[in-house]
Scaffold this active site. Structure first.
Site, PDB file in Angstrom:
ATOM      1  N   GLY A  31      20.894  64.286  29.995  1.00  0.00           N
ATOM      2  CA  GLY A  31      22.082  63.451  30.104  1.00  0.00           C
ATOM      3  C   GLY A  31      22.254  62.913  31.509  1.00  0.00           C
ATOM      4  O   GLY A  31      21.317  62.871  32.300  1.00  0.00           O
ATOM      5  N   LEU A  33      22.645  59.815  32.211  1.00  0.00           N
ATOM      6  CA  LEU A  33      21.581  58.822  32.116  1.00  0.00           C
ATOM      7  C   LEU A  33      21.665  57.772  33.215  1.00  0.00           C
ATOM      8  O   LEU A  33      22.751  57.414  33.678  1.00  0.00           O
ATOM      9  CB  LEU A  33      21.629  58.136  30.745  1.00  0.00           C
ATOM     10  CG  LEU A  33      21.479  59.043  29.518  1.00  0.00           C
ATOM     11  CD1 LEU A  33      21.485  58.196  28.252  1.00  0.00           C
ATOM     12  CD2 LEU A  33      20.229  59.902  29.599  1.00  0.00           C
ATOM     13  N   HIS A  34      20.494  57.295  33.612  1.00  0.00           N
ATOM     14  CA  HIS A  34      20.396  56.240  34.619  1.00  0.00           C
ATOM     15  C   HIS A  34      19.224  55.331  34.257  1.00  0.00           C
ATOM     16  O   HIS A  34      18.599  55.491  33.197  1.00  0.00           O
ATOM     17  CB  HIS A  34      20.243  56.836  36.021  1.00  0.00           C
ATOM     18  CG  HIS A  34      19.144  57.862  36.139  1.00  0.00           C
ATOM     19  ND1 HIS A  34      17.817  57.574  35.925  1.00  0.00           N
ATOM     20  CD2 HIS A  34      19.192  59.193  36.439  1.00  0.00           C
ATOM     21  CE1 HIS A  34      17.076  58.651  36.103  1.00  0.00           C
ATOM     22  NE2 HIS A  34      17.886  59.658  36.403  1.00  0.00           N
ATOM     23  N   GLY A  36      16.280  55.176  35.267  1.00  0.00           N
ATOM     24  CA  GLY A  36      15.019  55.867  35.045  1.00  0.00           C
ATOM     25  C   GLY A  36      14.858  56.304  33.604  1.00  0.00           C
ATOM     26  O   GLY A  36      13.793  56.123  32.998  1.00  0.00           O
ATOM     27  N   HIS A  37      15.924  56.869  33.030  1.00  0.00           N
ATOM     28  CA  HIS A  37      15.868  57.284  31.626  1.00  0.00           C
ATOM     29  C   HIS A  37      15.656  56.081  30.705  1.00  0.00           C
ATOM     30  O   HIS A  37      14.892  56.151  29.734  1.00  0.00           O
ATOM     31  CB  HIS A  37      17.167  57.995  31.232  1.00  0.00           C
ATOM     32  CG  HIS A  37      17.406  59.275  31.962  1.00  0.00           C
ATOM     33  ND1 HIS A  37      18.487  59.457  32.795  1.00  0.00           N
ATOM     34  CD2 HIS A  37      16.714  60.442  31.987  1.00  0.00           C
ATOM     35  CE1 HIS A  37      18.444  60.677  33.290  1.00  0.00           C
ATOM     36  NE2 HIS A  37      17.380  61.295  32.825  1.00  0.00           N
ATOM     37  N   ASP A 150       9.052  63.880  38.130  1.00  0.00           N
ATOM     38  CA  ASP A 150       8.889  65.328  38.034  1.00  0.00           C
ATOM     39  C   ASP A 150       7.418  65.613  37.728  1.00  0.00           C
ATOM     40  O   ASP A 150       7.051  65.995  36.616  1.00  0.00           O
ATOM     41  CB  ASP A 150       9.802  65.893  36.947  1.00  0.00           C
ATOM     42  CG  ASP A 150      11.271  65.705  37.291  1.00  0.00           C
ATOM     43  OD1 ASP A 150      11.696  66.183  38.356  1.00  0.00           O
ATOM     44  OD2 ASP A 150      11.987  65.067  36.505  1.00  0.00           O
ATOM     45  N   VAL A 184      15.240  57.360  41.783  1.00  0.00           N
ATOM     46  CA  VAL A 184      16.471  57.491  41.009  1.00  0.00           C
ATOM     47  C   VAL A 184      16.542  58.893  40.410  1.00  0.00           C
ATOM     48  O   VAL A 184      15.569  59.412  39.868  1.00  0.00           O
ATOM     49  CB  VAL A 184      16.514  56.423  39.899  1.00  0.00           C
ATOM     50  CG1 VAL A 184      17.675  56.663  38.951  1.00  0.00           C
ATOM     51  CG2 VAL A 184      16.610  55.032  40.513  1.00  0.00           C
TER      52      VAL A 184
END
Length: 283
Positions: A31, A33-34, A36-37, A150, A184
């Site tokens: 969650g 969210l930005h 990137g998601h 990541d 981000v």
């Protein structure tokens, strides 16, 4: 977009989609969210016709003193963003649904996780490996998209997918950056104004590493040391590591072998948040 909270219902839905020859893509999130998601969703759409987004703040990947309780959970905003991005199913279970009473199983991968984030966050990657395995079993995807930001997590997921014969196509999405180069992240909201101004120094150091390699520098330890010095000099962050690894094995690398891929990993701690970043180089 359909919101599903029950794991059994989500699994049954995924089974029906597969029976109907629908290609399923999954994007896993916690969650907050930005952009990137959303880039992960867009990439998933290139590989699959039906997109499932999972939204679950996983307690088992947070260690003592980490930010589980204060991690942002703007569910209504997240749901609206997922809907606008074209997500077909939003799977948002509760911790009790994912870890019911009597739950005893942990998925562990000892090799890739013993250094870097794994060394500094004991138990973190066991939590990641376990929840990713569960979510892949529940959502039954053909394709799963994860961000390169990541990088160690991505390497872990590729390894468990391979070792456990899950048969999912793992797709890596490039790191999305702010205009000034900062990667981000949902946790960037924890940065103070001064920290936010200085944080792009991390990306500038990564760019400098690329320039050194392009100029013919073969000593990866020397490049990493210069990167570390730049970050320390230009921020007040506590540098935790700056190191190169072999892209395939994720083992530390010290000297360039031509026509080979390496990844520079960086972690630095601000007052209330750790910043991680990385970049792949082919030399």
């Amino acid at each position: 977009m359909q919101i599903v909270t029950d794991p059994a219902e989500m699994q049954a839905t995924a089974d029906k989609l597969r029976a109907g020859r629908q290609l399923i893509g999954v994007v896993m999130t916690m969650g907050a969210l930005h952009e990137g998601h959303l880039s992960l969703v867009n990439l998933a759409r290139e590989h699959a016709g039906t997109i499932i987004m999972t939204l679950f703040v996983n307690p088992s990947q947070f260690g003592p003193g980490e930010d589980f309780q204060r991690y942002p959970r703007p569910f209504e905003k997240d749901a609206a963003m997922a809907r606008s991005a074209g997500v077909d199913y939003l799977f948002a279970p509760t911790p009790e649904a994912m870890y019911p009473e009597g739950f005893q199983t942990t998925v562990s991968c000892s090799g890739i996780t013993r250094r870097f984030e794994g060394e500094r966050r004991p138990g973190h990657f066991d939590g990641v490996a376990t929840i990713v395995s569960k979510l892949l079993n529940i959502t039954r995807p053909h394709v799963a998209v994860f961000g390169e930001k990541d990088a160690q997590q991505l390497a872990l997921i590729r390894r468990i997918n391979r070792d456990l014969d899950m048969g999912v196509q793992i797709v890596a999405a490039p790191t999305v950056r702010e205009n000034d180069g900062l990667a981000v992240s949902s946790r960037n909201i924890y940065l103070t104004g001064d920290e936010r101004q200085k944080a792009p120094a991390i990306h500038r150091a990564i760019q400098h590493a690329g320039e050194m390699l392009a100029a013919g520098e073969n000593d990866l330890k020397a490049v990493a040391a210069e990167v570390a010095g730049m970050i320390t000099e230009n921020t007040q962050f506590k540098l935790e590591y700056a190191a190169f690894v072999d892209e395939e094995s994720f083992e530390p690398a010290e000297t360039v072998v031509k026509e080979h891929e390496y990844r520079l990993l960086i972690a630095a701690a601000a007052e209330r948040v750790r910043l991680i970043d990385n970049q792949k180089f082919r030399v």
